[in-house]
Design a protein around this motif. Structure first.
Motif, PDB file in Angstrom:
ATOM      1  N   VAL A  45       0.871  -1.169   0.000  1.00 32.09           N
ATOM      2  CA  VAL A  45       0.000   0.000   0.000  1.00 32.09           C
ATOM      3  C   VAL A  45       0.911   1.222   0.000  1.00 32.09           C
ATOM      4  N   PRO A  46       0.964   1.945  -1.124  1.00 33.77           N
ATOM      5  CA  PRO A  46       1.898   3.065  -1.223  1.00 33.77           C
ATOM      6  C   PRO A  46       1.589   4.211  -0.261  1.00 33.77           C
ATOM      7  N   LYS A  47       2.643   4.796   0.261  1.00 31.79           N
ATOM      8  CA  LYS A  47       2.525   5.957   1.134  1.00 31.79           C
ATOM      9  C   LYS A  47       1.944   7.150   0.378  1.00 31.79           C
ATOM     10  N   LYS A  48       2.071   7.112  -0.930  1.00 26.90           N
ATOM     11  CA  LYS A  48       1.547   8.178  -1.782  1.00 26.90           C
ATOM     12  C   LYS A  48       0.031   8.335  -1.605  1.00 26.90           C
ATOM     13  N   TYR A  49      -0.670   7.204  -1.385  1.00 28.67           N
ATOM     14  CA  TYR A  49      -2.132   7.243  -1.276  1.00 28.67           C
ATOM     15  C   TYR A  49      -2.607   7.369   0.167  1.00 28.67           C
ATOM     16  N   PHE A  50      -1.902   6.724   1.091  1.00 28.86           N
ATOM     17  CA  PHE A  50      -2.271   6.784   2.506  1.00 28.86           C
ATOM     18  C   PHE A  50      -1.053   7.232   3.291  1.00 28.86           C
ATOM     19  N   HIS A  51      -1.082   8.464   3.756  1.00 30.03           N
ATOM     20  CA  HIS A  51       0.078   9.057   4.411  1.00 30.03           C
ATOM     21  C   HIS A  51       0.295   8.508   5.818  1.00 30.03           C
ATOM     22  N   HIS A  52      -0.782   8.055   6.457  1.00 28.92           N
ATOM     23  CA  HIS A  52      -0.681   7.550   7.826  1.00 28.92           C
ATOM     24  C   HIS A  52      -0.509   6.038   7.823  1.00 28.92           C
ATOM     25  N   ALA A  53       0.432   5.561   8.606  1.00 26.93           N
ATOM     26  CA  ALA A  53       0.709   4.131   8.676  1.00 26.93           C
ATOM     27  C   ALA A  53      -0.509   3.342   9.160  1.00 26.93           C
TER      28      ALA A  53
ATOM     29  N   TRP B 143      -2.269  -1.968  -3.786  1.00 31.36           N
ATOM     30  CA  TRP B 143      -3.458  -1.123  -3.651  1.00 31.36           C
ATOM     31  C   TRP B 143      -3.248   0.141  -4.465  1.00 31.36           C
ATOM     32  N   LEU B 144      -4.056   0.354  -5.482  1.00 30.33           N
ATOM     33  CA  LEU B 144      -3.887   1.508  -6.361  1.00 30.33           C
ATOM     34  C   LEU B 144      -5.021   2.521  -6.252  1.00 30.33           C
ATOM     35  N   SER B 145      -5.825   2.422  -5.224  1.00 30.02           N
ATOM     36  CA  SER B 145      -6.932   3.353  -5.022  1.00 30.02           C
ATOM     37  C   SER B 145      -6.581   4.314  -3.900  1.00 30.02           C
ATOM     38  N   LYS B 146      -7.111   5.501  -3.977  1.00 36.69           N
ATOM     39  CA  LYS B 146      -6.891   6.486  -2.922  1.00 36.69           C
ATOM     40  C   LYS B 146      -7.961   6.377  -1.841  1.00 36.69           C
TER      41      LYS B 146
END
Length: 91
Positions: free
Chosen positions: A13-21, A59-62
């Motif tokens: 899950v890229p940090k680009k889409y979800f900034h919080h761990a 995961w490629l969705s925001k």
């Protein structure tokens, strides 16, 4: 070969889409749980085969999805993978 080792998964899950761990971990947890519930689709197919698979879930969705939606999508993906494997073996 052990049935459980016929397939292994990776979740990303890229940090680009979800900034919080916390959010990234929630999505990864949902993916792993959906795979755990539906892995029989793939493992039953691979049980008599002489190879194993490594599958990556990226995961490629925001957006965060409901658990039921994630489970349905993982189930459909596993069905498509088994169909593609069957098609490759026939050709």
């Amino acid at each position: 070969r052990n049935k459980a080792t016929a397939a292994s998964i990776l979740t990303s899950v890229p940090k680009k889409y979800f900034h919080h761990a916390v959010d990234r971990n929630l999505v990864k947890r949902k993916l792993r749980e959906a795979y755990r519930k539906n892995k029989y689709i793939l493992l039953d197919y691979l049980s008599d085969k002489d190879y194993s698979l490594a599958i990556g879930f990226i995961w490629l969705s925001k957006d965060l999805c409901f658990t039921n939606d994630v489970e349905n999508k993982v189930r459909n993906m596993l069905l498509r993978v088994t169909e593609k494997l069957e098609a490759c073996e026939k050709s």
